[in-house]
Design a protein around this motif. Sequence first.
Motif, PDB file in Angstrom:
ATOM      1  N   VAL A 157      -3.047   5.381  -7.693  1.00 35.93           N
ATOM      2  CA  VAL A 157      -4.393   4.865  -7.954  1.00 35.93           C
ATOM      3  C   VAL A 157      -5.379   5.518  -6.979  1.00 35.93           C
ATOM      4  N   VAL A 158      -6.332   6.235  -7.540  1.00 30.16           N
ATOM      5  CA  VAL A 158      -7.352   6.917  -6.725  1.00 30.16           C
ATOM      6  C   VAL A 158      -8.612   6.041  -6.754  1.00 30.16           C
ATOM      7  N   LEU A 159      -9.171   5.744  -5.590  1.00 30.40           N
ATOM      8  CA  LEU A 159     -10.379   4.906  -5.560  1.00 30.40           C
ATOM      9  C   LEU A 159     -11.562   5.658  -4.963  1.00 30.40           C
ATOM     10  N   SER A 160     -12.746   5.387  -5.544  1.00 30.05           N
ATOM     11  CA  SER A 160     -14.017   5.841  -4.958  1.00 30.05           C
ATOM     12  C   SER A 160     -14.449   4.834  -3.902  1.00 30.05           C
ATOM     13  N   ALA A 161     -15.545   5.144  -3.249  1.00 32.30           N
ATOM     14  CA  ALA A 161     -16.192   4.166  -2.367  1.00 32.30           C
ATOM     15  C   ALA A 161     -16.859   3.109  -3.239  1.00 32.30           C
ATOM     16  N   MET A 162     -17.079   1.913  -2.675  1.00 28.68           N
ATOM     17  CA  MET A 162     -17.817   0.873  -3.420  1.00 28.68           C
ATOM     18  C   MET A 162     -19.198   1.421  -3.769  1.00 28.68           C
ATOM     19  N   SER A 163     -19.716   1.043  -4.954  1.00 29.56           N
ATOM     20  CA  SER A 163     -20.958   1.689  -5.411  1.00 29.56           C
ATOM     21  C   SER A 163     -22.086   1.503  -4.388  1.00 29.56           C
ATOM     22  N   GLY A 164     -22.830   2.544  -4.185  1.00 32.33           N
ATOM     23  CA  GLY A 164     -23.943   2.526  -3.231  1.00 32.33           C
ATOM     24  C   GLY A 164     -23.563   2.977  -1.835  1.00 32.33           C
ATOM     25  N   THR A 165     -22.261   2.841  -1.473  1.00 23.14           N
ATOM     26  CA  THR A 165     -21.876   3.139  -0.082  1.00 23.14           C
ATOM     27  C   THR A 165     -22.073   4.620   0.255  1.00 23.14           C
ATOM     28  N   THR A 166     -21.628   5.513  -0.619  1.00 21.88           N
ATOM     29  CA  THR A 166     -21.745   6.940  -0.279  1.00 21.88           C
ATOM     30  C   THR A 166     -23.217   7.327  -0.125  1.00 21.88           C
ATOM     31  N   ASN A 167     -24.078   6.779  -0.990  1.00 16.87           N
ATOM     32  CA  ASN A 167     -25.523   7.063  -0.834  1.00 16.87           C
ATOM     33  C   ASN A 167     -26.017   6.586   0.524  1.00 16.87           C
ATOM     34  N   GLN A 168     -25.582   5.385   0.944  1.00 15.76           N
ATOM     35  CA  GLN A 168     -25.992   4.853   2.253  1.00 15.76           C
ATOM     36  C   GLN A 168     -25.508   5.767   3.384  1.00 15.76           C
ATOM     37  N   LEU A 169     -24.265   6.237   3.254  1.00 12.82           N
ATOM     38  CA  LEU A 169     -23.694   7.085   4.312  1.00 12.82           C
ATOM     39  C   LEU A 169     -24.425   8.431   4.373  1.00 12.82           C
ATOM     40  N   VAL A 170     -24.789   8.953   3.193  1.00 13.40           N
ATOM     41  CA  VAL A 170     -25.556  10.207   3.160  1.00 13.40           C
ATOM     42  C   VAL A 170     -26.907   9.984   3.854  1.00 13.40           C
ATOM     43  N   ASP A 171     -27.533   8.834   3.583  1.00 13.62           N
ATOM     44  CA  ASP A 171     -28.827   8.530   4.225  1.00 13.62           C
ATOM     45  C   ASP A 171     -28.681   8.417   5.747  1.00 13.62           C
ATOM     46  N   ILE A 172     -27.593   7.772   6.171  1.00  7.40           N
ATOM     47  CA  ILE A 172     -27.363   7.621   7.624  1.00  7.40           C
ATOM     48  C   ILE A 172     -27.230   9.016   8.258  1.00  7.40           C
ATOM     49  N   ALA A 173     -26.445   9.881   7.623  1.00  5.43           N
ATOM     50  CA  ALA A 173     -26.272  11.247   8.155  1.00  5.43           C
ATOM     51  C   ALA A 173     -27.619  11.976   8.181  1.00  5.43           C
ATOM     52  N   ASN A 174     -28.431  11.775   7.152  1.00  9.30           N
ATOM     53  CA  ASN A 174     -29.754  12.433   7.125  1.00  9.30           C
ATOM     54  C   ASN A 174     -30.644  11.912   8.245  1.00  9.30           C
ATOM     55  N   ASN A 175     -30.587  10.600   8.494  1.00 11.69           N
ATOM     56  CA  ASN A 175     -31.372  10.027   9.606  1.00 11.69           C
ATOM     57  C   ASN A 175     -30.960  10.657  10.940  1.00 11.69           C
ATOM     58  N   ILE A 176     -29.648  10.853  11.105  1.00  9.72           N
ATOM     59  CA  ILE A 176     -29.170  11.457  12.364  1.00  9.72           C
ATOM     60  C   ILE A 176     -29.685  12.900  12.452  1.00  9.72           C
ATOM     61  N   LYS A 177     -29.641  13.598  11.334  1.00 14.94           N
ATOM     62  CA  LYS A 177     -30.105  14.988  11.291  1.00 14.94           C
ATOM     63  C   LYS A 177     -31.588  15.067  11.691  1.00 14.94           C
ATOM     64  N   GLU A 178     -32.366  14.078  11.198  1.00 12.50           N
ATOM     65  CA  GLU A 178     -33.811  14.100  11.469  1.00 12.50           C
ATOM     66  C   GLU A 178     -34.164  13.341  12.742  1.00 12.50           C
ATOM     67  N   ASN A 179     -33.141  12.956  13.502  1.00 10.57           N
ATOM     68  CA  ASN A 179     -33.325  12.246  14.762  1.00 10.57           C
ATOM     69  C   ASN A 179     -33.990  10.875  14.592  1.00 10.57           C
ATOM     70  N   ALA A 180     -33.913  10.311  13.398  1.00 12.00           N
ATOM     71  CA  ALA A 180     -34.451   8.954  13.176  1.00 12.00           C
ATOM     72  C   ALA A 180     -33.328   7.961  13.489  1.00 12.00           C
ATOM     73  N   LEU A 181     -32.977   7.870  14.763  1.00 13.81           N
ATOM     74  CA  LEU A 181     -31.742   7.167  15.142  1.00 13.81           C
ATOM     75  C   LEU A 181     -31.832   5.660  14.939  1.00 13.81           C
ATOM     76  N   ASN A 182     -33.030   5.076  15.164  1.00 12.63           N
ATOM     77  CA  ASN A 182     -33.163   3.628  14.945  1.00 12.63           C
ATOM     78  C   ASN A 182     -32.874   3.279  13.500  1.00 12.63           C
ATOM     79  N   GLN A 183     -33.390   4.130  12.612  1.00 11.26           N
ATOM     80  CA  GLN A 183     -33.152   3.880  11.187  1.00 11.26           C
ATOM     81  C   GLN A 183     -31.668   3.980  10.857  1.00 11.26           C
ATOM     82  N   ALA A 184     -31.005   4.966  11.474  1.00 10.07           N
ATOM     83  CA  ALA A 184     -29.563   5.143  11.220  1.00 10.07           C
ATOM     84  C   ALA A 184     -28.802   3.904  11.682  1.00 10.07           C
ATOM     85  N   VAL A 185     -29.108   3.426  12.904  1.00 11.17           N
ATOM     86  CA  VAL A 185     -28.395   2.262  13.451  1.00 11.17           C
ATOM     87  C   VAL A 185     -28.649   1.039  12.570  1.00 11.17           C
TER      88      VAL A 185
END
Length: 440
Positions: free
Chosen positions: A32-60
């Motif tokens: 059985v292969v599972l994806s992430a719960m819906s919405g989670t990967t988008n959230q994680l991508v956003d967190i990584a983007n915040n770190i990239k743009e140094n928006a650390l408060n938003q990431a936290v």
Amino acid sequence: MKVFKFGGTSVGSIENIANVKNIINDGQKKIVVLSAMSGTTNQLVDIANNIKENALNQAVDKVNKLHDVYFETIDKLIVNGALNADVKTYVSGVFNLLLESTYKPFSEVLENNIVAQGELLSTFMVNAYLNQEGIRSALLPALNFMRIDKAKEPDMAYIKANFKKVFDAANESEIYITQGFICLDDNDDVSNLQRGGSDYTATIIGAAIKAEEVQIWTDIDGMHNNDPRHVENTKPISNLSFDEAAELAYFGAKILHPQTVTPVREDCIPVRLKNTMDPEAYGTLISDETSENGVKAIAAKDAITAIKIKSGRMLQAHGFLRKVFEIFEVYETSIDMITTSEVAVSLTIDDDKNLDKILAELETFSSVEVDKNQSIVCLVGHSIVNHQETYKLFQILQDVKIRMISYGGSRNNISLLINSKDKINTLQKLNDYLFELVTL
Ligand code: ADP
Ligand code: ASP
Ligand code: MG
């Protein structure tokens, strides 16, 4: 053995996870292969983007909010005290890692590690839930067997050998759960199979173990004949050939990752698309059976860039196209559509990361025009280029401005390039005339 894959919505709520349990608990051993719960990967991508743009408060902030959502879900899903504590220990570890990531300098490897956590979370939770429900289930860590090579293709020899090792080492179980999407790259860093990649994981494993069948369980009753997000009255297609499914997936039918069919078509391993919320619905069977001629489905791929390359010297100049293609090869950019005339060649790309560099090189020997925001509309069906109804296409689309057309590249595909703003209208019009039999 069969491989079952469940997408984000299927593992995205307590009710759906219970549906998943009922579907897989049929007394047959399976992967059985599972994806992430819906919405989670988008959230994680956003967190990584915040770190990239140094928006650390938003990431936290995002990490903390996601943490709370997961802890609420765990308390509802895992009511067994010992298992609940076990899952919370694991999940806390993941969220600590995410918080620590906000202190680290951004890199692609950091981003890939962040984005990988969604599948690690969902598989750990669902595995614990199945154990709680008395189902013998074991985890197969995808990062111990799933690997891509330098060209980002699955390293099948490595995957076969290592999947076997991981499987043999796991506790004897009924259900073997693994993470979709995530893998290692040729440096052994964490990477992934691109967005929607869990479908691809399922068929790669299917090919590696020569599975009897791969089942892709999602939130709709199979491949529809048009994009249900944009078009009214779409209908599920019961049967597709590997060729048809590959064209539809590549040209934008979001239900399947573009490469889903590639690993299984050689061994003719059937792929069944099924609806987790309506398991009785037939869905779609993708197999080596070809069906009757005619347009079966329409898909569209957005964010396409069209490039027209004009050169006086193209006239009868052999070697011109080679020169053009070499530039795209150097910048690892694949070309989707291409048309040529005596003085110009038009082509399309969907990855414009290296567009500026490509243009600079093309401009050394030609004049170049670029159109962004284009969409490829792709009509797929067995032998459609020979079908007696196909001529109607030009009548149906007489009001649509077609920028390019590709006819005959394969017998099963006709592709049109249009401006994205005309896409929905075009899809609906084609649907009405081709499938609803509205008369012209
Ligand atoms: P999952 O999370 O299960 O992988 P996806 O969101 O990736 O699910 O794919 C399923 C979605 O694909 C459907 O909900 C539907 O909106 C969309 N979709 C786009 N084109 C098609 C199509 N031709 N047939 C069916 N679904 C499609
Ligand atoms: N979780 C990944 C994504 O959202 C992979 C998948 O769902 O197939 O893209
Ligand atoms: Mg998907």
